[in-house]
Design an enzyme around this catalytic site. Sequence first.
Site, PDB file in Angstrom:
ATOM      1  N   ARG A 287     -43.890  22.519 -31.835  1.00 46.74           N
ATOM      2  CA  ARG A 287     -42.492  22.939 -31.961  1.00 46.74           C
ATOM      3  C   ARG A 287     -41.702  21.989 -32.867  1.00 46.74           C
ATOM      4  NH1 ARG A 287     -42.342  24.384 -26.247  1.00 46.74           N
ATOM      5  NH2 ARG A 287     -42.505  26.640 -26.069  1.00 46.74           N
ATOM      6  N   GLY A 288     -41.971  20.697 -32.740  1.00 44.97           N
ATOM      7  CA  GLY A 288     -41.255  19.719 -33.556  1.00 44.97           C
ATOM      8  C   GLY A 288     -41.463  19.966 -35.041  1.00 44.97           C
TER       9      GLY A 288
END
Length: 351
Positions: A287-288
């Site tokens: 996600r980052g």
Amino acid sequence: MNKIKSKTRPVFPFTAIVGQEEMKLALILNVIDPRIGGVIIMGDRGTGKSTTIRAIADLLPEIEVVNDDMFNSHISDYDLMSDLVKQQIENKLKIDTQLIKVPMVDLPLGATEDRLCGTIDIEKALNEGVKSFEPGLLAKANRGILYVDEVNLLDDHLVDILLDSAASGWNTVEREGISIRHPARFVLVGSGNPEEGELRPQLLDRFGMHAEIRTVRDPSLRVKIVEQRSKFDQDPYSCIDECINQQNQLKASIITAQEKLSSVAIDYDLKVKISQICGILNVDGLRGDIVTNRAAKAFAAYQNKDEVDVSDIKKVITLCLRHRLRKDPLDNIDSGDRVDEVVNEILLELT
């Protein structure tokens, strides 16, 4: 002016808000690209969190919705329209539309799941064979902003529902074998005071960005903030009139960035550097990486650029990663500072 006064409640202008640049930038980037996944704003009480969130909603251009539709359905985007509107389009029926302000929905702390998701009238469905749905806050928030104050005090189950809807863009209500699904595409904004408890890491990770705000310590800046607020409270309409040009310029920049976003490119080498930074920081999952790429493109579009450069990544990456770092109780360095250290080291050779 009297007509305006009688119909609308004045909202503090976004461009008149002094300081809190992290929060303002995170909100602007999320309205440029809602796929960033919302923002959680953590900081001291009385730092203008609610005021700023209401101000960005008021600033945004009006949206076109289908008349008498409980989901703020879009007239042409299938992902943003209800099943009823889809049927009307397929049957070539005439559909009337209207312009409305971007919906700004507050989720109260004591809200139930039914209040959030909506309810199905089982009795009517069984007796009359008709799906009767009482929409919840997720329906009202479609194509708008859903704001949860003190999100760290909200029941984890409701936070899960919110984050699932924000990620998928849909809300599904099921009861006694009857299912109703409707669009729920919104910018999720949560705020809270860390002294009142932290969110679980699994839930924190689901927010696209994390903005930290602190009480202003500089005396002259504090006086400026107090004067600005007093001026608005005494005569809100003259304050709004004073800011109208800056408001219109910012609104135009956001609209231009939204239109430009899909054509903004990011070089493969920069994508590799973003992932390298996430790897060094031990960021779990991807996600980052995804959010940083999206936020960098949104910021580049906001700067009216065709391609992302190193300065765009540096501007957004701390907002995207600081809440995804594993907490070490023995660590005496702030998570944002840890991100900055690694970013400066990895991106130094590209500057």
